[in-house]
Design a protein around this motif. Sequence first.
Motif, mmCIF file in Angstrom:
data_model
loop_
_atom_site.group_PDB
_atom_site.id
_atom_site.type_symbol
_atom_site.label_atom_id
_atom_site.label_comp_id
_atom_site.label_asym_id
_atom_site.label_seq_id
_atom_site.Cartn_x
_atom_site.Cartn_y
_atom_site.Cartn_z
ATOM 1 N N LEU A 54 0.848 -1.193 0.000
ATOM 2 C CA LEU A 54 0.000 0.000 0.000
ATOM 3 C C LEU A 54 0.881 1.240 0.000
ATOM 4 O O LEU A 54 1.723 1.414 0.881
ATOM 5 C CB LEU A 54 -0.922 -0.005 1.210
ATOM 6 C CG LEU A 54 -2.267 -0.691 0.993
ATOM 7 C CD1 LEU A 54 -3.161 -0.481 2.193
ATOM 8 C CD2 LEU A 54 -2.941 -0.198 -0.290
ATOM 9 N N PRO A 55 0.701 2.106 -0.979
ATOM 10 C CA PRO A 55 1.622 3.231 -1.160
ATOM 11 C C PRO A 55 1.184 4.483 -0.403
ATOM 12 O O PRO A 55 0.062 4.554 0.108
ATOM 13 C CB PRO A 55 1.499 3.489 -2.658
ATOM 14 C CG PRO A 55 0.064 3.143 -2.956
ATOM 15 C CD PRO A 55 -0.323 2.037 -2.014
ATOM 16 N N GLU A 56 2.068 5.453 -0.363
ATOM 17 C CA GLU A 56 1.680 6.836 -0.050
ATOM 18 C C GLU A 56 0.823 7.287 -1.230
ATOM 19 O O GLU A 56 1.173 7.014 -2.376
ATOM 20 C CB GLU A 56 2.919 7.726 -0.011
ATOM 21 C CG GLU A 56 3.894 7.408 1.081
ATOM 22 C CD GLU A 56 3.653 8.278 2.300
ATOM 23 O OE1 GLU A 56 3.514 9.501 2.119
ATOM 24 O OE2 GLU A 56 3.580 7.710 3.400
ATOM 25 N N VAL A 57 -0.270 7.984 -0.936
ATOM 26 C CA VAL A 57 -1.162 8.364 -2.029
ATOM 27 C C VAL A 57 -1.180 9.887 -2.161
ATOM 28 O O VAL A 57 -1.470 10.596 -1.200
ATOM 29 C CB VAL A 57 -2.577 7.814 -1.784
ATOM 30 C CG1 VAL A 57 -3.513 8.228 -2.914
ATOM 31 C CG2 VAL A 57 -2.542 6.292 -1.674
ATOM 32 N N ALA A 58 -0.850 10.359 -3.353
ATOM 33 C CA ALA A 58 -0.908 11.806 -3.636
ATOM 34 C C ALA A 58 -2.298 12.139 -4.187
ATOM 35 O O ALA A 58 -3.008 11.257 -4.675
ATOM 36 C CB ALA A 58 0.160 12.170 -4.659
ATOM 37 N N THR A 59 -2.665 13.417 -4.089
ATOM 38 C CA THR A 59 -4.003 13.780 -4.558
ATOM 39 C C THR A 59 -3.942 14.760 -5.736
ATOM 40 O O THR A 59 -3.014 15.562 -5.856
ATOM 41 C CB THR A 59 -4.851 14.390 -3.420
ATOM 42 O OG1 THR A 59 -4.154 15.488 -2.868
ATOM 43 C CG2 THR A 59 -5.147 13.372 -2.356
ATOM 44 N N ALA A 60 -4.972 14.653 -6.586
ATOM 45 C CA ALA A 60 -5.153 15.543 -7.738
ATOM 46 C C ALA A 60 -6.572 16.097 -7.670
ATOM 47 O O ALA A 60 -7.414 15.588 -6.932
ATOM 48 C CB ALA A 60 -4.948 14.759 -9.031
ATOM 49 N N ASP A 61 -6.843 17.126 -8.476
ATOM 50 C CA ASP A 61 -8.161 17.780 -8.420
ATOM 51 C C ASP A 61 -9.275 16.958 -9.061
ATOM 52 O O ASP A 61 -10.456 17.250 -8.848
ATOM 53 C CB ASP A 61 -8.104 19.157 -9.087
ATOM 54 C CG ASP A 61 -7.453 20.202 -8.176
ATOM 55 O OD1 ASP A 61 -7.530 20.052 -6.947
ATOM 56 O OD2 ASP A 61 -6.865 21.155 -8.711
ATOM 57 N N SER A 62 -8.930 15.969 -9.883
ATOM 58 C CA SER A 62 -9.961 15.116 -10.498
ATOM 59 C C SER A 62 -9.297 13.836 -10.988
ATOM 60 O O SER A 62 -8.068 13.752 -11.071
ATOM 61 C CB SER A 62 -10.639 15.827 -11.679
ATOM 62 O OG SER A 62 -9.735 15.948 -12.758
ATOM 63 N N THR A 63 -10.138 12.861 -11.344
ATOM 64 C CA THR A 63 -9.603 11.608 -11.894
ATOM 65 C C THR A 63 -8.848 11.872 -13.193
ATOM 66 O O THR A 63 -7.868 11.196 -13.492
ATOM 67 C CB THR A 63 -10.757 10.634 -12.186
ATOM 68 O OG1 THR A 63 -11.724 11.311 -12.986
ATOM 69 C CG2 THR A 63 -11.392 10.129 -10.916
ATOM 70 N N SER A 64 -9.328 12.864 -13.950
ATOM 71 C CA SER A 64 -8.694 13.155 -15.229
ATOM 72 C C SER A 64 -7.331 13.822 -15.010
ATOM 73 O O SER A 64 -6.360 13.537 -15.732
ATOM 74 C CB SER A 64 -9.626 14.050 -16.044
ATOM 75 O OG SER A 64 -9.218 14.098 -17.363
ATOM 76 N N GLN A 65 -7.250 14.692 -14.002
ATOM 77 C CA GLN A 65 -5.943 15.292 -13.693
ATOM 78 C C GLN A 65 -4.979 14.236 -13.157
ATOM 79 O O GLN A 65 -3.769 14.311 -13.388
ATOM 80 C CB GLN A 65 -6.125 16.396 -12.658
ATOM 81 C CG GLN A 65 -6.856 17.584 -13.232
ATOM 82 C CD GLN A 65 -6.285 18.894 -12.739
ATOM 83 O OE1 GLN A 65 -5.162 18.959 -12.277
ATOM 84 N NE2 GLN A 65 -7.067 19.943 -12.834
#
Length: 191
Positions: A136-147
């Motif tokens: 299980l990784p560190e998870v980064a976030t984006a503004d949308s699934t497309s981004q």
Amino acid sequence: MTVELGWIDVRPAPAGPPAIGTLGPEGTSSEQAARLLRTRLPDGPSIVLRTTYEQAVEDLKAGTVSHVVVANAYRDIHHFYMADDIALADVFVMDTPLYGIARRADGGPLSDRPSVVTHPSPRPLVAQLLPAAYPLPEVATADSTSQAAQAVAERRYDLALTTEPAATRHGLRFISRLRPIRMVWSVFIRT
Ligand SMILES: O=C(O)C(=O)C[C@]1(C(=O)O)C=C[C@@H](O)C=C1
């Protein structure tokens, strides 16, 4: 293919030509939800895709769009429900496009500990869908699934939790099983 599972109108549509705002860029679940709303409105309204739902709601308040579609899983949707210059007009249930974990189709071998990027709302699907071979990784976030898909295409991360349309658009290949999210969508209009 998107399937509409139920619809409730709670407020009449505003007068004037409609335009629909939601979260983009192209390939998001929200775009599909906006396309479904478009089939219920007159005049084939345009769809305006913004980087955040907040920007779409600013457009609504400014009068440049007449409707904004928001996924009910969006964690900050409560601001839109509480605002006194916009109001809920419709609620509908629609399955999202298929979600999965995708990598660059042209990439070499994946690292043993690949980095992952997702929109915050579907983040629980990372643990659900990531093949067991990977920790299980560190998870980064984006503004949308497309981004998120775009960030992987640009080599900023190894893997994206994204939709099938966004993966296709950005040349990604799925390495996990795929599943939709049965989602309630809220449509807001200006009061
Ligand atoms: O990013 C998208 O595709 C969105 O439309 C937003 C999004 C998502 O990130 O999955 C937000 C919550 C729901 O899971 C459905 C859609």
